[in-house]
Each structure stands twice: as C-alpha cells, then as structure tokens.
Design an enzyme around this catalytic site. Structure first.
Site, PDB file in Angstrom:
ATOM      1  N   GLU A   1     -27.181  25.264 -22.315  1.00 51.77           N
ATOM      2  CA  GLU A   1     -26.360  26.435 -22.653  1.00 51.77           C
ATOM      3  C   GLU A   1     -27.266  27.660 -22.715  1.00 51.77           C
ATOM      4  OE1 GLU A   1     -23.283  25.121 -23.343  1.00 51.77           O
ATOM      5  OE2 GLU A   1     -22.150  26.944 -23.753  1.00 51.77           O
ATOM      6  N   LYS A   5     -23.269  22.527 -31.019  1.00 49.43           N
ATOM      7  CA  LYS A   5     -22.616  22.987 -29.781  1.00 49.43           C
ATOM      8  C   LYS A   5     -22.799  24.502 -29.708  1.00 49.43           C
ATOM      9  CE  LYS A   5     -18.406  22.468 -27.044  1.00 49.43           C
ATOM     10  NZ  LYS A   5     -18.402  23.887 -26.612  1.00 49.43           N
ATOM     11  N   ARG A  28     -21.505  26.715 -14.607  1.00 48.04           N
ATOM     12  CA  ARG A  28     -20.670  25.520 -14.526  1.00 48.04           C
ATOM     13  C   ARG A  28     -19.516  25.750 -13.555  1.00 48.04           C
ATOM     14  NH1 ARG A  28     -16.001  24.093 -16.692  1.00 48.04           N
ATOM     15  NH2 ARG A  28     -15.581  21.906 -17.134  1.00 48.04           N
ATOM     16  N   SER A  48     -16.008  18.942 -19.001  1.00 49.60           N
ATOM     17  CA  SER A  48     -15.746  19.560 -20.311  1.00 49.60           C
ATOM     18  C   SER A  48     -15.608  18.412 -21.329  1.00 49.60           C
ATOM     19  CB  SER A  48     -14.445  20.359 -20.241  1.00 49.60           C
ATOM     20  OG  SER A  48     -13.425  19.496 -19.783  1.00 49.60           O
ATOM     21  N   LEU A  49     -15.473  18.776 -22.586  1.00 57.99           N
ATOM     22  CA  LEU A  49     -15.457  17.768 -23.640  1.00 57.99           C
ATOM     23  C   LEU A  49     -14.082  17.714 -24.283  1.00 57.99           C
ATOM     24  CD1 LEU A  49     -18.822  18.627 -25.399  1.00 57.99           C
ATOM     25  CD2 LEU A  49     -18.297  16.565 -24.111  1.00 57.99           C
ATOM     26  N   GLU A 108     -25.406  16.847 -31.837  1.00 55.97           N
ATOM     27  CA  GLU A 108     -26.086  18.095 -31.461  1.00 55.97           C
ATOM     28  C   GLU A 108     -25.216  19.288 -31.830  1.00 55.97           C
ATOM     29  OE1 GLU A 108     -27.116  18.094 -27.263  1.00 55.97           O
ATOM     30  OE2 GLU A 108     -27.199  15.910 -27.304  1.00 55.97           O
ATOM     31  N   GLU A 151     -53.261  39.816 -25.962  1.00 55.41           N
ATOM     32  CA  GLU A 151     -54.051  38.993 -25.014  1.00 55.41           C
ATOM     33  C   GLU A 151     -53.154  38.591 -23.842  1.00 55.41           C
ATOM     34  OE1 GLU A 151     -56.816  36.235 -26.260  1.00 55.41           O
ATOM     35  OE2 GLU A 151     -56.827  35.165 -24.340  1.00 55.41           O
ATOM     36  N   ASP A 186     -50.094  38.840 -28.836  1.00 54.88           N
ATOM     37  CA  ASP A 186     -49.362  39.368 -27.673  1.00 54.88           C
ATOM     38  C   ASP A 186     -50.270  40.186 -26.767  1.00 54.88           C
ATOM     39  OD1 ASP A 186     -46.178  40.049 -29.391  1.00 54.88           O
ATOM     40  OD2 ASP A 186     -47.421  38.253 -29.183  1.00 54.88           O
TER      41      ASP A 186
END
Ligand SMILES: Cc1c[n+]2nc(N)[nH]c2nc1OC(C)C
Length: 317
Positions: free
Chosen positions: A168, A113, A134, A81-82, A111, A34, A32
């Site tokens: 997200e 969520k 969104r 939306s899902l 994936e 550096e 860090d």
C-alpha cells in the site's frame, strides 16, 4: 574512466545503503549532510560520465518529462479485494470457516490495513523495473516513474531475485496536513483524506509532482516469487524485510482467534496514535498450503478477511 566507474559504483552502493537505513529502517547511520554531500559527488561524476549512469542510481529517483498517459499493465496474478468483517462474530465465523476448510490447526497473521493505494512492484534480477496500480484487479496503470520517487521503495534489493510484491502506498498524516495547508494557501481544493491524496499524487502524470508529496509504502504480500520455498505468510514478510523492503512493523502471528480479537481490540484503541491512516485490520491464514486449500471466491481469498473499524466522523488531526 575505469577509476571513475569504480568511484561511481562505490558511491551508488553506499548511498543506496544510507537511503535504506533512513527511509526503510528509519535509523540513519550518518548525518543528512554526509548523504547530501556524497549524492552531490555522484551527480558530478555522472554528469562527467553520463554513459555510466544506471537506472538504480539514487540520482535517478525523479524522472524527466511528464507522461502523456499511463500504459496499461496486466497483473499475472490478480490483485484481489478482501471480504469484510464488522464485528467479533464475523471474525469468529471467518476463523471457523477457515478451520473447516483444512485438516490441520489454523494459525493467523494480523496486519494493520493501511488506508492508501494498493500497488504492485516487479523486480527482475533484483532491480525495480515495473510499478503499477491495482486498477480493477486484473489491469492496472503503469506508474513506475511515480513510484520510483518514493524513497522507501528500493531501486535495487539485496539479492538478484525475480519477484512481484504488493503493498500500500500512503501519505503519512504529517505530509497530508502540510500538503492541504499549501493547497489552501494557493486556493486549491484540499484533499478530503490521505487516501485520496496518495491516489491523486500517484495517478498524475508528472513524477516531479509525485516526488514532492512525501509518500511512503508498506509491503504486505507477494504476487509471484520464483524459486521461493517459503511455506508461510509470516516467513514471507520476514524475507521481504531482509531483502530491503519496508514492511509494517506491527504485524503479528496469532495462534488462535482469541489472539486475533486481542490484536483488534488493542489497535482499535491505539489507532489514533499512528502516524498514518488505517481503516481496519487484515487477518490472514498463515500457512501457504492452507491458503491454497481454502482458495478463492470470484473476487476474494477465503483465507483472508478485512475487519473494518466502525466509521468515525472525518477527524482532520
Ligand atoms: C487487499 C489486501 C490488503 N492488505 N493490507 C494488508 N496489510 N494485507 C493485505 N492483503 C490484501 O490482500 C491479500 C490478502 C491478497
């Protein structure tokens, strides 16, 4: 002046690379100290030559004055939306409908969520130029100055692409606990959960506050991507990662619904060991042509579904 320009460009490039390794790959190649020392060098040179400062310089992450209000942003491709699935049968029904809607065999991508705030990032010529919430799916808020403070969002990507990506923004458990402790010490209302904390952090007007909230991001989709000839969602996830975007490492290609159910089972058990909150698993048809064939209902894609974990009592880990 020319010499300074060269030094500034070299410092900017190496610091953006260090930042990528640290915040996106979580694998820093230098200590860090550096990074800090080179950042200090760049700040000094930019102070001496302010006309050489560029928007993608790592010194420009945290903007100036708080905004008066957020501008509105229209999403050219709606952020949908899902539909939800709550059990194995719902998932099997989803897979059956997907198979009926196309004539080739269907494979999926699963994936995690992430329980955060859905956002959109627009890049022009490989530079981050616009970030938004969104909102209602068609109109969101321009929160670019707040999103610029999230270190895992690249200010410049590895190709001069024009694209709009979605993901997200979230607050890791550790940051959430620390933030609530600090708020309780100041007798401020603690946030109920990491999602509210992330949304609250990104929807306030002062980027200096957002910068202190240790937010992070996972990208999972594409709104628009000119001249991309990719044919599957999994190829897109790999391409986004190659461009320098942070994608969630736990996504998996599933050839059958059985593999999908295995993945759901595994993460139902593994969920408490994650360093961030998830509220479900997203299952998507992988092939992009099949996605188009399946199309959309008024508000959701027919080619994706969100399996929701059974609600548990709020566990403040
Ligand atoms: C709303 C949403 C949310 N999520 N979350 C993930 N991981 N992928 C994903 N995809 C989404 O929507 C696309 C399927 C359009």
């Amino acid at each position: 002046q020319q010499q300074a320009q060269k030094e500034i460009e070299a410092l900017r490039e190496v610091l953006n690379q260090y930042g990528y390794e640290y915040y996106v790959l979580d694998k820093p190649s230098v200590p860090d100290v550096e990074y800090d020392q080179k950042l200090q060098e760049l700040r000094k040179l930019e102070e001496e030559f302010p006309e050489l400062v560029t928007q993608d310089s790592p010194t420009q992450r945290v903007g100036g004055e708080p905004l008066e209000a957020f501008q509105k942003v229209e999403h050219k491709v709606p952020m949908l939306s899902l539909g939800n699935a709550f059990n194995e049968q719902d998932l099997r029904d989803f897979a059956k409908r997907a198979a009926q809607g196309t004539d080739e065999p269907v494979s999926f991508v699963c994936e995690l969520k992430i329980d955060g705030l859905a956002i959109s990032l627009t890049y022009e010529n490989g530079k981050f130029i616009l970030g938004s919430t969104r909102g209602d799916g068609s109109i969101g808020e321009n929160i670019t100055s707040n999103l610029r403070t999230i270190r895992s969002i690249p200010l410049t990507i590895k190709e001069k692409e024009n694209l709009e990506v979605r993901g997200e923004a979230y607050m890791p458990h550790k940051s959430f606990l620390a933030l609530n402790e600090a708020r309780e010490e100041k007798e401020e209302e603690p946030f109920a959960n990491p999602r509210n904390a992330a949304a609250g952090s990104l929807r306030q007007l002062d980027p200096k506050i957002a910068a202190k909230r240790n937010l992070d991001i996972f990208l999972y989709g594409v709104g628009e991507w000119n001249n991309s000839n990719l044919t599957s969602h999994s190829d897109r996830l790999e391409a986004l990662s190659k461009l320098g975007f942070k994608t969630n490492p736990e996504w998996r290609k599933c050839e059958t619904i059985e593999e999908v159910l295995e993945y759901v089972e595994y993460w139902t058990n593994e969920r408490p060991h994650l360093s961030y909150e998830i509220d479900g698993i997203v299952v998507k048809v992988d092939n992009l042509d099949q996605q188009e064939e399946l199309g959309y209902t008024a508000k959701s894609p027919r080619w994706a579904i969100a399996y929701k974990f059974p609600a548990e009592e709020a566990v403040t880990r």
